[in-house]
Design an enzyme around this catalytic site. Structure first.
Site, short mmCIF file in Angstrom:
data_model
loop_
_atom_site.label_atom_id
_atom_site.label_comp_id
_atom_site.label_asym_id
_atom_site.label_seq_id
_atom_site.Cartn_x
_atom_site.Cartn_y
_atom_site.Cartn_z
N LYS A 216 0.82 -1.22 0.00
CA LYS A 216 0.00 0.00 0.00
C LYS A 216 0.85 1.26 0.00
O LYS A 216 1.98 1.28 0.47
CB LYS A 216 -1.02 -0.04 1.14
CG LYS A 216 -2.11 -1.06 0.76
CD LYS A 216 -3.33 -1.06 1.59
CE LYS A 216 -4.32 -2.09 0.99
NZ LYS A 216 -5.31 -2.55 1.95
N ARG A 252 -3.04 -10.20 5.02
CA ARG A 252 -3.41 -10.27 3.59
C ARG A 252 -2.23 -9.74 2.79
O ARG A 252 -1.85 -8.58 2.95
CB ARG A 252 -4.67 -9.43 3.37
CG ARG A 252 -5.24 -9.49 1.97
CD ARG A 252 -6.49 -8.62 1.87
NE ARG A 252 -7.11 -8.69 0.56
CZ ARG A 252 -6.74 -7.97 -0.48
NH1 ARG A 252 -5.76 -7.10 -0.37
NH2 ARG A 252 -7.34 -8.11 -1.64
N1 HH2 Z 1 -7.30 -4.22 0.64
C1 HH2 Z 1 -7.62 -4.28 -0.66
C2 HH2 Z 1 -8.68 -5.08 -1.11
N2 HH2 Z 1 -9.38 -5.83 -0.25
N3 HH2 Z 1 -9.76 -6.59 1.96
C3 HH2 Z 1 -9.46 -6.55 3.27
N4 HH2 Z 1 -10.16 -7.29 4.13
N5 HH2 Z 1 -8.45 -5.76 3.75
C4 HH2 Z 1 -7.70 -4.97 2.93
O1 HH2 Z 1 -6.80 -4.26 3.43
C5 HH2 Z 1 -8.00 -4.98 1.53
C6 HH2 Z 1 -9.06 -5.82 1.07
C7 HH2 Z 1 -6.86 -3.44 -1.63
O2 HH2 Z 1 -5.76 -4.13 -2.12
P1 HH2 Z 1 -5.73 -4.93 -3.50
O3 HH2 Z 1 -6.70 -6.05 -3.49
O4 HH2 Z 1 -4.33 -5.31 -3.78
O5 HH2 Z 1 -6.10 -3.84 -4.58
P2 HH2 Z 1 -7.42 -3.46 -5.38
O6 HH2 Z 1 -8.49 -3.10 -4.41
O7 HH2 Z 1 -6.98 -2.28 -6.21
O8 HH2 Z 1 -7.83 -4.64 -6.20
#
Ligand code: HH2
Length: 275
Positions: A216, A252
Site C-alpha cells: 500500500k 493479507r
Molecule cells: N485491501 C484491498 C482489497 N481488499 N480486503 C481486506 N479485508 N483488507 C484490505 O486491506 C484490503 C481488502 C486493496 O488491495 P488490492 O486487493 O491489492 O487492490 P485493489 O483493491 O486495487 O484490487
C-alpha cells in the site's frame, strides 16, 4: 463449527489474487484465468492459508463494476480452484458471494462490512461461511480526498463493533467473523500506522484481526516518495511483522512466500520467549 481463530491460527497469510484490469499493484496480471489459478496454487504451495480472489478493484479513485462483469472475471478462476485451494471471495455483492460459496469459497471478505448489499448478510448466514468485516471511511472513488478522524483507533473500533453486532443479529455466528481496520481505505499514512500501533483497541472487541498493508502507498510515502502509489515488498513485510507483533492474526499479502517466512520467524521468537 471450527471458530475462525482455529481455522486461521496466528499468524496466517491470506494470498491476494486480483482478477481485475486496474488493481493498484497487480492489475491486469491475472486476466487469463489459467494464470490466476496458477498464481493461487503457487501461493498455497508457499504457505498461504487461504487465497483471496477479487474481481473489483477498490483502489482509491475506482468506480466499481456490476455483478455480471465481476462474475465474468472471478467464476472461471473459482471453477479452476474448486475443491483444492482454500478460497476467500473479495466482494461486496450477494450474488457474487453466493456463486463463489457454491464453488467452495469458505470466507467472504466484504470491504463495506455489509453496508453495500442488503442481501449479503443472508447469503453468508445461510452458507455458514467465515466473514471479514472491514472499515472504510467514504467510498473508493473519493475516500482518499481528505480523510479525517478525531481518534482513528476508537472510531474504527466503534464502527466495527456496530457492524459485528449487525452481522450477529443477521444470524452469522460471531466465532466465524474477523475484523479489519481497512488500511488505506479513507486513511492517511499516519492514520494507517496509528491503527497498527494501537491494534489493542480493536483486539478489545474480542475478534481476530486481519491486516492488509501489503504494497500500500503509505509504505512508499513513509520511505520518502510523497506521490507513491505502491509500497515495496520489504516495506510490506515490515508492516506485516509489526501488525503480527501487536496481535494481528491474518495477514493479507500479495507476496506470500516472503510474508510466510518473515512471520514464521516472528512467531518462533514468541514461542522461544515463552519456553
Ligand atoms: N485491501 C484491498 C482489497 N481488499 N480486503 C481486506 N479485508 N483488507 C484490505 O486491506 C484490503 C481488502 C486493496 O488491495 P488490492 O486487493 O491489492 O487492490 P485493489 O483493491 O486495487 O484490487
Amino acid at each position: 463449527m471450527i471458530p475462525i481463530q482455529e481455522r486461521f491460527p496466528r499468524p496466517s497469510v491470506m494470498g491476494v489474487v486480483n482478477v481485475t484490469p486496474d488493481s493498484f499493484s497487480d492489475g491486469g496480471v491475472n486476466a487469463d484465468p489459467d494464470v490466476a489459478a496458477t498464481a493461487a496454487r503457487r501461493m498455497l504451495a508457499e504457505g498461504a492459508a487461504i487465497v483471496d480472489v477479487g474481481g473489483e478493484s477498490t483502489r482509491p479513485g475506482s468506480g466499481g463494476v456490476d455483478a455480471d462483469e465481476e462474475l465474468r472475471r472471478v467464476l472461471p478462476v473459482l471453477e479452476r480452484l474448486a475443491g483444492d485451494v482454500p478460497v476467500s471471495i473479495d466482494t461486496t455483492k450477494a450474488e457474487v458471494a453466493r456463486r463463489a460459496l457454491a464453488l467452495g469459497a469458505e470466507l467472504v471478505n466484504d470491504v463495506t462490512a455489509m453496508r453495500g448489499d442488503p442481501a449479503l448478510a443472508e447469503v453468508v448466514a445461510e452458507s455458514g461461511a467465515y466473514l471479514c468485516l472491514m472499515h472504510m471511511q467514504g467510498e473508493p472513488r473519493t475516500m482518499q480526498a481528505d480523510p479525517r478522524y478525531d481518534d482513528v483507533a476508537s472510531e474504527v473500533a466503534a464502527f466495527l463493533e456496530e457492524r459485528l453486532a449487525f452481522a450477529v443479529a443477521e444470524g452469522i455466528a460471531e466465532e466465524r467473523i474477523c475484523l479489519d481496520p481497512g488500511i488505506g481505505f479513507g486513511k492517511t499514512a499516519e492514520h494507517n500506522f496509528e491503527l497498527v500501533r494501537r491494534l489493542d483497541v480493536l483486539l478489545a472487541l474480542g475478534r481476530p484481526v486481519l491486516i492488509g498493508f501489503s504494497r500500500k502507498s503509505s509504505l512508499g510515502r513513509l520511505l520518502g516518495d510523497p506521490a507513491a502509489k505502491t509500497g515495496t515488498l520489504s516495506a510490506s513485510v515490515g508492516a506485516a511483522v509489526a501488525a503480527y507483533e501487536r496481535g494481528a492474526s491474518i495477514i493479507r499479502a500479495h507476496d506470500v512466500r516472503e510474508h510466510v517466512e518473515a512471520l514464521a520467524v516472528a512467531s518462533a521468537v514468541w514461542s522461544t520467549v515463552r519456553q
